[in-house]
Design a protein around this motif. Structure first.
Motif, PDB file in Angstrom:
ATOM      1  N   GLN A 239       0.838  -1.182   0.000  1.00 38.02           N
ATOM      2  CA  GLN A 239       0.000   0.000   0.000  1.00 38.02           C
ATOM      3  C   GLN A 239       0.889   1.254   0.000  1.00 38.02           C
ATOM      4  N   LEU A 240       0.308   2.364  -0.468  1.00 38.15           N
ATOM      5  CA  LEU A 240       1.007   3.648  -0.579  1.00 38.15           C
ATOM      6  C   LEU A 240       0.275   4.683   0.247  1.00 38.15           C
ATOM      7  N   LEU A 241       1.042   5.455   1.051  1.00 35.87           N
ATOM      8  CA  LEU A 241       0.471   6.488   1.915  1.00 35.87           C
ATOM      9  C   LEU A 241       1.050   7.846   1.545  1.00 35.87           C
ATOM     10  N   ASN A 242       0.254   8.911   1.735  1.00 30.91           N
ATOM     11  CA  ASN A 242       0.724  10.267   1.453  1.00 30.91           C
ATOM     12  C   ASN A 242       1.462  10.829   2.667  1.00 30.91           C
ATOM     13  N   PRO A 243       2.001  12.072   2.569  1.00 31.32           N
ATOM     14  CA  PRO A 243       2.754  12.634   3.702  1.00 31.32           C
ATOM     15  C   PRO A 243       1.940  12.733   4.992  1.00 31.32           C
TER      16      PRO A 243
ATOM     17  N   ARG B 200       0.076  10.391   5.942  1.00 34.49           N
ATOM     18  CA  ARG B 200      -0.114   8.975   6.259  1.00 34.49           C
ATOM     19  C   ARG B 200      -1.554   8.530   5.992  1.00 34.49           C
ATOM     20  N   GLN B 201      -2.146   9.108   4.992  1.00 33.33           N
ATOM     21  CA  GLN B 201      -3.436   8.644   4.511  1.00 33.33           C
ATOM     22  C   GLN B 201      -3.189   7.664   3.364  1.00 33.33           C
ATOM     23  N   THR B 202      -3.945   6.602   3.335  1.00 36.16           N
ATOM     24  CA  THR B 202      -3.738   5.577   2.324  1.00 36.16           C
ATOM     25  C   THR B 202      -4.210   6.083   0.962  1.00 36.16           C
ATOM     26  N   ILE B 203      -3.260   6.088   0.035  1.00 38.00           N
ATOM     27  CA  ILE B 203      -3.604   6.474  -1.338  1.00 38.00           C
ATOM     28  C   ILE B 203      -4.119   5.250  -2.088  1.00 38.00           C
ATOM     29  N   TYR B 204      -3.350   4.184  -2.053  1.00 35.48           N
ATOM     30  CA  TYR B 204      -3.768   2.918  -2.672  1.00 35.48           C
ATOM     31  C   TYR B 204      -3.469   1.776  -1.721  1.00 35.48           C
ATOM     32  N   PHE B 205      -4.455   0.889  -1.584  1.00 34.87           N
ATOM     33  CA  PHE B 205      -4.293  -0.377  -0.868  1.00 34.87           C
ATOM     34  C   PHE B 205      -4.484  -1.463  -1.920  1.00 34.87           C
ATOM     35  N   LYS B 206      -3.394  -2.105  -2.254  1.00 34.66           N
ATOM     36  CA  LYS B 206      -3.387  -2.983  -3.422  1.00 34.66           C
ATOM     37  C   LYS B 206      -3.826  -2.151  -4.625  1.00 34.66           C
ATOM     38  N   ASP B 207      -4.891  -2.514  -5.310  1.00 34.34           N
ATOM     39  CA  ASP B 207      -5.349  -1.747  -6.472  1.00 34.34           C
ATOM     40  C   ASP B 207      -6.572  -0.897  -6.152  1.00 34.34           C
ATOM     41  N   PHE B 208      -6.847  -0.701  -4.891  1.00 37.05           N
ATOM     42  CA  PHE B 208      -8.009   0.086  -4.469  1.00 37.05           C
ATOM     43  C   PHE B 208      -7.532   1.435  -3.934  1.00 37.05           C
ATOM     44  N   ARG B 209      -8.244   2.522  -4.333  1.00 36.87           N
ATOM     45  CA  ARG B 209      -7.883   3.883  -3.924  1.00 36.87           C
ATOM     46  C   ARG B 209      -8.904   4.398  -2.932  1.00 36.87           C
ATOM     47  N   PRO B 210      -8.578   4.364  -1.641  1.00 37.08           N
ATOM     48  CA  PRO B 210      -9.495   4.933  -0.641  1.00 37.08           C
ATOM     49  C   PRO B 210      -9.529   6.448  -0.689  1.00 37.08           C
TER      50      PRO B 210
ATOM     51  N   ARG C 213       7.176  13.429   2.018  1.00 38.37           N
ATOM     52  CA  ARG C 213       7.515  12.005   2.042  1.00 38.37           C
ATOM     53  C   ARG C 213       6.264  11.162   1.787  1.00 38.37           C
ATOM     54  N   TYR C 214       6.415  10.186   0.874  1.00 39.80           N
ATOM     55  CA  TYR C 214       5.369   9.207   0.586  1.00 39.80           C
ATOM     56  C   TYR C 214       5.890   7.839   1.049  1.00 39.80           C
ATOM     57  N   PHE C 215       4.997   7.048   1.686  1.00 41.19           N
ATOM     58  CA  PHE C 215       5.421   5.821   2.350  1.00 41.19           C
ATOM     59  C   PHE C 215       4.907   4.596   1.591  1.00 41.19           C
ATOM     60  N   CYS C 216       5.822   3.667   1.358  1.00 39.07           N
ATOM     61  CA  CYS C 216       5.469   2.363   0.810  1.00 39.07           C
ATOM     62  C   CYS C 216       5.460   1.364   1.980  1.00 39.07           C
TER      63      CYS C 216
ATOM     64  N   GLU D  22       8.403  -0.935   5.852  1.00 41.91           N
ATOM     65  CA  GLU D  22       8.045   0.412   5.384  1.00 41.91           C
ATOM     66  C   GLU D  22       9.295   1.120   4.870  1.00 41.91           C
ATOM     67  N   ILE D  23       9.091   1.860   3.816  1.00 40.66           N
ATOM     68  CA  ILE D  23      10.166   2.691   3.251  1.00 40.66           C
ATOM     69  C   ILE D  23       9.511   3.940   2.680  1.00 40.66           C
ATOM     70  N   TYR D  24      10.255   5.045   2.627  1.00 39.63           N
ATOM     71  CA  TYR D  24       9.650   6.273   2.121  1.00 39.63           C
ATOM     72  C   TYR D  24      10.434   6.819   0.930  1.00 39.63           C
ATOM     73  N   THR D  25       9.733   7.573   0.095  1.00 40.85           N
ATOM     74  CA  THR D  25      10.323   8.298  -1.021  1.00 40.85           C
ATOM     75  C   THR D  25       9.978   9.773  -0.864  1.00 40.85           C
ATOM     76  N   THR D  26      10.927  10.622  -1.237  1.00 46.27           N
ATOM     77  CA  THR D  26      10.735  12.068  -1.087  1.00 46.27           C
ATOM     78  C   THR D  26      10.405  12.689  -2.447  1.00 46.27           C
ATOM     79  N   MET D  27       9.312  13.429  -2.480  1.00 40.63           N
ATOM     80  CA  MET D  27       8.939  14.158  -3.704  1.00 40.63           C
ATOM     81  C   MET D  27       9.348  15.621  -3.556  1.00 40.63           C
ATOM     82  N   THR D  28      10.126  16.105  -4.525  1.00 40.03           N
ATOM     83  CA  THR D  28      10.565  17.504  -4.559  1.00 40.03           C
ATOM     84  C   THR D  28       9.902  18.188  -5.740  1.00 40.03           C
ATOM     85  N   VAL D  29       9.265  19.308  -5.484  1.00 44.09           N
ATOM     86  CA  VAL D  29       8.552  20.042  -6.524  1.00 44.09           C
ATOM     87  C   VAL D  29       9.353  21.294  -6.883  1.00 44.09           C
ATOM     88  N   LEU D  30       9.707  21.432  -8.160  1.00 39.93           N
ATOM     89  CA  LEU D  30      10.442  22.590  -8.659  1.00 39.93           C
ATOM     90  C   LEU D  30       9.464  23.590  -9.256  1.00 39.93           C
ATOM     91  N   VAL D  31       9.725  24.857  -8.994  1.00 33.69           N
ATOM     92  CA  VAL D  31       8.880  25.919  -9.549  1.00 33.69           C
ATOM     93  C   VAL D  31       9.762  26.827 -10.401  1.00 33.69           C
TER      94      VAL D  31
END
Length: 433
Positions: A73-77, A79-89, A119-122, A131-140
């Motif tokens: 599953q994937l969580l947003n910064p 810690r809300q679940t974005i996808y649980f398996k192939d389901f998007r809560p 940070r997004y959490f796998c 659990e492991i996290y990835t960091t998203m950096t947004v450039l403007v």
């Protein structure tokens, strides 16, 4: 694994009793062995950090090595679940499933904004969970890149100020200056407003006439954009540049009785409004004809010698160029062709003697060399004649006292036999040739 506890009444069965509530030893060993074998061991979560430009699409990937079909599953910064398996809560429709399998969960996020950074959490549902996290950096990228110039029209030699501003970028931009293809050095200041940066770079530039029409470029170095630049063209005004050209004679000396024609050329910005001729060291001769930028003398004479000046002026200033006239005697032979015009800036001096003095000096040197050769030859001839004369008339010196001495046997006899002896000393004569 569930375990069952024997009733206390049966605890003493099979051996006379054990302590009430104590599990049999074989069952304890089995439970300990099961606890030592954790579920999901050997599975590793893999992901990468994401860098994305604002407004574009970001892709987040959670991958599993040595998968055993555990749930991803994937969580947003938050810690809300974005996808649980192939389901998007999560109700945010910008998140879309790209790929789902036992070994990967890949999700895309469209129209990324700065608020999506973090940070997004796998997570992998094993026992215990991984659990492991990835960091998203947004450039403007910077907005509203513009150059502000202190003066739209600059005068030659003046220092002007230019400012280039890159607004609301993330991270802060680096500004570079160019004049044509040449890079210049500016001075930058950075202002931060919340998580955005505004950069202003100042350039001080002393302009010359060669800068008129040249572009000044402000170029931005930023990871979100490539080749972002803006430019302004310089407009420089300057006083005239003046030159005097000799139209006739095209080459050679300016000689008495011949005509002389000069032309004054002047170029400036704005174009010169007035061009005039004058004589520097005296009044302009009456027979000189001036027509606009041209000066004509139909019949040169010695009184025309002097310096003639052409002056041109515009709104910026005045410049001049001089022509030095020297009138030579009428020619007896045709002189070799020469170049007569020399120029300088802003005041140009043209000398009618320039280039002809070399030919005159060359003629003088030839004449002097010939005269010296003739003189040397004449002296050599004279020395030869004198030498031969003296060789033919070589003289001898005798006295009468010496007569008869040639046959004497000794010195005493020679003296006795000398003609005339001592008694004739008054008759001695000497001859010398």
């Amino acid at each position: 694994m569930a375990s069952r506890t024997e009733p206390s009444g049966c605890s003493g069965r099979g051996g006379g009793g054990g302590a009430p509530g104590i599990l049999p030893l074989p069952l304890l060993l089995l439970l300990a062995a099961a606890a030592l074998v954790p579920r999901g061991d050997g599975q590793n979560l893999v992901t990468e950090d994401v860098t994305v430009v604002e407004g574009e699409v970001a892709t987040i990937s959670c991958r599993v090595k040595n998968s055993d079909d555990s749930v991803i599953q994937l969580l947003n910064p938050n810690r809300q679940t974005i996808y649980f398996k192939d389901f998007r809560p999560l109700k945010d429709s910008r998140f879309q499933l790209v790929n789902f399998s036992n070994s990967e969960l890949r999700v895309s996020l469209t129209n990324v904004s700065v608020s999506d950074e973090g940070r997004y959490f796998c997570q992998l549902y094993t026992d215990p969970p991984q659990e492991i996290y990835t960091t998203m950096t947004v450039l403007v990228p910077p907005r509203n890149l513009m150059i502000d110039i202190q003066k739209d029209i600059a005068t030659e030699g003046e220092e002007i100020e230019l400012n280039c501003t890159a607004m609301a970028s993330r991270p802060a931009t680096t500004i570079r200056w160019f004049k044509g293809n040449k890079e210049l050095k500016g001075k930058s200041e950075v202002e931060q407003w919340y998580d955005m940066f505004t950069v202003t770079s100042q350039l001080l530039l002393t302009v010359g006439r060669e800068d008129d029409g040249v572009p000044v470029i402000c170029l931005v170095d930023h990871p979100a954009v490539k080749d972002l630049q803006t430019q302004r063209y310089l407009e420089v005004i300057y006083k005239p540049q003046v030159r005097v050209l000799q139209n006739y004679p095209l080459q050679g000396l300016t000689r008495e009785g011949e005509p002389l024609e000069l032309t004054c050329t002047a170029f400036g910005k704005p174009q010169p409004t007035e061009v005039k001729w004058l004589r520097v060291d005296d009044e302009m001769p009456q027979h000189v004809v001036v027509s606009g930028s041209n000066l004509l003398i139909n019949n040169l004479n010695k009184t025309d010698n002097g310096t003639y000046r052409c002056e041109a002026s515009n709104a910026v200033g005045k410049s001049s160029a001089d022509y030095m006239l020297f009138v030579y005697d009428p020619p007896t032979t045709i002189p070799p062709p020469t170049t007569t015009t020399t120029t300088t800036t802003p005041t140009t001096i043209t000398d009618s003697r320039a280039g002809d003095e070399g030919s005159i000096r060359a003629v003088d040197h030839a004449v002097i060399g010939g005269v010296v050769a003739v003189v040397v030859f004449a002296m050599l001839c004279l020395l030869i004649i004198l030498g031969r004369y003296f060789a033919r008339h070589k003289g001898t010196y005798f006295t009468h006292e010496a007569k008869g001495a040639d046959d004497a046997a000794d010195a005493d006899t020679a003296i006795i036999n000398a003609e005339g002896g001592q008694n004739n000393s008054e008759e001695k004569k000497e001859y010398f040739i």
